[in-house]
Design a protein around this motif. Sequence first.
Motif, PDB file in Angstrom:
ATOM      1  N   MET B 277       0.849  -1.184   0.000  1.00  0.00           N
ATOM      2  CA  MET B 277       0.000   0.000   0.000  1.00  0.00           C
ATOM      3  C   MET B 277       0.881   1.229   0.000  1.00  0.00           C
ATOM      4  SD  MET B 277      -3.139   1.236   2.422  1.00  0.00           S
ATOM      5  CE  MET B 277      -4.368   0.615   1.280  1.00  0.00           C
ATOM      6  N   GLU B 278       0.485   2.203  -0.822  1.00  0.00           N
ATOM      7  CA  GLU B 278       1.239   3.452  -0.834  1.00  0.00           C
ATOM      8  C   GLU B 278       0.317   4.579  -0.397  1.00  0.00           C
ATOM      9  OE1 GLU B 278       4.399   4.142  -3.713  1.00  0.00           O
ATOM     10  OE2 GLU B 278       3.312   5.963  -4.265  1.00  0.00           O
ATOM     11  N   VAL B 279       0.766   5.346   0.558  1.00  0.00           N
ATOM     12  CA  VAL B 279      -0.007   6.480   1.056  1.00  0.00           C
ATOM     13  C   VAL B 279       0.806   7.743   0.802  1.00  0.00           C
ATOM     14  CG1 VAL B 279      -1.064   7.529   3.083  1.00  0.00           C
ATOM     15  CG2 VAL B 279      -1.064   5.045   2.852  1.00  0.00           C
ATOM     16  N   VAL B 287      -4.061  10.202  -0.136  1.00  0.00           N
ATOM     17  CA  VAL B 287      -4.565   9.071  -0.916  1.00  0.00           C
ATOM     18  C   VAL B 287      -3.930   7.783  -0.411  1.00  0.00           C
ATOM     19  CG1 VAL B 287      -4.894   8.146  -3.242  1.00  0.00           C
ATOM     20  CG2 VAL B 287      -4.413  10.571  -2.943  1.00  0.00           C
ATOM     21  N   ALA B 288      -4.729   6.745  -0.323  1.00  0.00           N
ATOM     22  CA  ALA B 288      -4.189   5.411  -0.029  1.00  0.00           C
ATOM     23  C   ALA B 288      -4.535   4.504  -1.198  1.00  0.00           C
ATOM     24  CB  ALA B 288      -4.799   4.865   1.262  1.00  0.00           C
ATOM     25  N   LYS B 289      -3.496   3.884  -1.781  1.00  0.00           N
ATOM     26  CA  LYS B 289      -3.713   2.979  -2.911  1.00  0.00           C
ATOM     27  C   LYS B 289      -3.042   1.654  -2.636  1.00  0.00           C
ATOM     28  CE  LYS B 289      -4.062   6.258  -6.690  1.00  0.00           C
ATOM     29  NZ  LYS B 289      -3.396   6.818  -7.857  1.00  0.00           N
ATOM     30  N   GLU B 290      -3.756   0.583  -3.004  1.00  0.00           N
ATOM     31  CA  GLU B 290      -3.154  -0.739  -2.884  1.00  0.00           C
ATOM     32  C   GLU B 290      -2.974  -1.292  -4.286  1.00  0.00           C
ATOM     33  OE1 GLU B 290      -5.136  -3.482  -0.244  1.00  0.00           O
ATOM     34  OE2 GLU B 290      -4.076  -5.156  -1.173  1.00  0.00           O
ATOM     35  N   GLY B 291      -1.718  -1.525  -4.650  1.00  0.00           N
ATOM     36  CA  GLY B 291      -1.420  -2.006  -5.999  1.00  0.00           C
ATOM     37  C   GLY B 291      -2.048  -1.124  -7.063  1.00  0.00           C
ATOM     38  N   ILE B 326      -3.666   0.696   8.709  1.00  0.00           N
ATOM     39  CA  ILE B 326      -4.184   1.892   8.053  1.00  0.00           C
ATOM     40  C   ILE B 326      -5.714   1.832   8.066  1.00  0.00           C
ATOM     41  CG2 ILE B 326      -4.013   3.344   5.990  1.00  0.00           C
ATOM     42  CD1 ILE B 326      -1.299   2.526   6.913  1.00  0.00           C
ATOM     43  N   LEU B 327      -6.326   2.892   8.585  1.00  0.00           N
ATOM     44  CA  LEU B 327      -7.780   2.959   8.606  1.00  0.00           C
ATOM     45  C   LEU B 327      -8.265   4.011   7.613  1.00  0.00           C
ATOM     46  CD1 LEU B 327      -8.497   2.974  12.476  1.00  0.00           C
ATOM     47  CD2 LEU B 327      -8.533   1.020  10.927  1.00  0.00           C
ATOM     48  N   GLY B 328      -9.366   3.721   6.941  1.00  0.00           N
ATOM     49  CA  GLY B 328     -10.067   4.708   6.120  1.00  0.00           C
ATOM     50  C   GLY B 328     -11.361   5.062   6.830  1.00  0.00           C
ATOM     51  N   VAL B 329     -11.611   6.359   7.043  1.00  0.00           N
ATOM     52  CA  VAL B 329     -12.728   6.792   7.880  1.00  0.00           C
ATOM     53  C   VAL B 329     -13.496   7.906   7.156  1.00  0.00           C
ATOM     54  CG1 VAL B 329     -13.362   7.760  10.134  1.00  0.00           C
ATOM     55  CG2 VAL B 329     -11.314   6.326   9.940  1.00  0.00           C
TER      56      VAL B 329
END
Lengths: 520, 361
Positions: B277-279, B287-291, B326-329
């Motif tokens: 994951m890249e934040v 932004v948080a992206k996974e792959g 990592i939390l997304g809220v």
Amino acid sequence: MRIGVDVGGTNTDAVLMDGERVLAWCKSPTTLNVSDGIVGAIRHVLDQSGVAVSNIQCVMIGTTHFTNAFVERNHLLDVGILRVALPASRGIPPLTDWPESLLSEIGDHRHLVRGGYQFDGRLNSALDEQAVAQAARDFKAKGLQTVAITSVFSPVNGDMEQRAAEIVAEEMGDVAITLSHTIGRVGLPERENATVMNASLAALSSRVVNSFRSALQQLDITAPFFISQNDGTLMSAEVVEKYPVLTFASGPTNSMRGAAYLSGQKNALVGDIGGTTTDIGVLNSGFPRESSVAVDIGGVRTNFRMPDVLALGLGGGSLVVETEDGVRIGPRSVGYRLTDKARIFGGDTLTASDIAVAAGYADFGNRELINDLPAELVSAAVDEIHRLVADGVDRMKVSAEPIPLILVGGGSVLINRDIPGVSEVIIPEFAGVANAIGASIAQVSGEYDNMVSYEEVAREDAIAQAREEAEARAVQAGAEAGSIEVLDIEETPLSYGPAGAVRLRVKVAGALQQVAASGS
Amino acid sequence: MKLSTEDLLDVGCGAAFLGTGGGGDPYIGRMLATSAINAFGMPEIIEPEDLDDDAFVCTVAMLGAPTVLIEKAACGDDVDLVISRMEKYTGRKIDAILPVEIGGVNSMLPIMAAARSGLPLVNADGMGRAFPEIQMVSFNIHGVSCTPAVIADDHLNSFVIETATAKRAEDLVRVASIEMGCSVIMSSYAMSGAEVKRTAVPGTMTLALEIGRAIARGRSSGTPVEELVNYLRSTEYYNQCKVLFEGKVSDLRRETRQGFAIGYCQLTAMDGSGREMEVTFRNEHLVAKEGGQLRAIVPDLICMVDNETAEPVPVEALKYGQRLTILGVSAPPILRSEKALAVVGPASFGLDETFVPVEQL
């Protein structure tokens, strides 16, 4: 062959190692002057094994002496605190948040003067040299022997701290000076705290390091000796003398690395039961889990990287007291006076060790002396000892899944039952001297610390190069090339310099060649 | 609402969480607030509805780069100076201090300001999180003027600006703040009690306190991340809450540029799956992206906490090898409207993606 020594608050342990093999070990009480205990312990392992002094290639010492001194507020000097930062930083004066009990030990000798830098290396204020000299004269008039100097943004530029140190030395003559940029990173309150802690230990550190030296001299050991630091790597005596704080977490690091080594376990809980406390930590893939929360030492916040350890007030010397609510164990302890005070040694104090012996699962001291203990008391105390450990295990566990618990330290004899939430309790051979073994397998590090320009060299290439250089230095210092891993990469961008300028620090560490070689 | 100095620990922890990686280390804020409270006493905390409609309220905040705040924070006189200059410039007596952002150090700075000035503090803010720029607040989105604004540094250099838009104020103040050492005190958004009731996000000091308490509760029961997530799901604003990733920091790039802490953090899963994951962040996580796949995007909150203790980890404390969750809220609804997204949506941060609520990703 090499010798690992652990100088704890209660015991001084020594192990003689040949590669991975433990040839001899010894546990003896820590002595008031430190040196006698070390001489005794090392002499014992040499005699026991018949190994000649000339075969010793290296001595590694781990010590919790400085941590204990700070936590127990022993032998601390009054510290002259000089902050070079005005008009910045007045909102958080030095020593904000320090416990009362410490303030009374290190005194209230604070001076804030103009100086320091901005984040980008520009001037905050020019150094007020007269104010520095005046502060130094005040420290001198108060008879202080040690000074902590912290300048705002000194990790970006340490020049002003250096200059202030020159002035202080000129004014005060013989004085120990700690500069914050040599100890900590960006984050002024925590860096200043660590600097003051270090300064308060100045007298003790030279005394203790000298006892180490004289102990080895008495034994005619001429091999180099090293002291283990927080991250499980070794440093020279000269460095420790100046920077005792760098050993603050070496105790738990050594015991956890020793436990991993002895048990062969990579993922486990480790309980190090000493004379006064039980430290519970977590091994993740063979390395101690690091604390993410800023670490408090003796109630003072620091920004050291340290293993995450929960300390319980349970040890071999813990007092056993009957109260209306049942049996209470610890946190008070007879500590290093176990062999005078405990009932099994003819003393008058009932300790956790007496209970383990009375219950029949430990055998030391004289069992006859505790024949009179009521069976209900013994059984209630045994329950309480196991409850305390189970509670600590539960608080440190990562998930509900049971994992092994490795017990080390002299007090591991206190445990003989299964602990809830634990798949198995492992007490490895030589568990009592895991710390000394941990010290003896301490790693050799290599560091790269330089300005680089990411405009000239791409970041990936720069880091790869830095890593290579650090590895080369570690190998030169005796590390086995195949075992080297990166411990830390730190980049401090310097936007005031040429475009893309960064201070790049890479630290790597690996096993000592003689440790690694014989393992294969 | 009443606060004790002990509560400041929980408020600080909750504020660090709501800082979404930025907002400045609340420890620094807590030290500032504690020093001020020790000298001047704990300020009174009032609810927005306690304000008279014609009361006069202003915000006090610290502005700069979090990487700088941990080294060089407010000195106290600078806080007093912005309040007194605001009163002088507007010719009005200030009745209460309003936090501009609850996330990070600016949860504490208004406590320091209120303690020093003897004014009450309002239990509300302008976003229910932290944002890097001063136009990114509900006050601006709903038409309250950012200026006149007073800016002061620790050398007590100060100035007042008036600009056509809040964004313009941001641009000018940012340049000045860099020149002033990347950490300044600012008073802005002077408004009436009626405007506070219309435009503020109410109750956020309480939320920060309760988030901190949930984490502390979780630590004693052994499940801090779960306890935190459960509490968030029970709140009015943060009820859409997801664990996006668990992993180890495997790359980190961070620099202080254009007055911000800018960079990215890459995490690698510890289960050997090789997932990454890249934040990316600009003071706060954006932004948080996974792959390459979008998992959460501003104005929703992307929060990094320690895997095991749920301690919020700000950008400046990120370290190679750390193990994080990592939390997304969900952001408070007031920030998710069309009108709000024009000011605090991805485009405002120069991002190409469009906003998709975290619960739909």
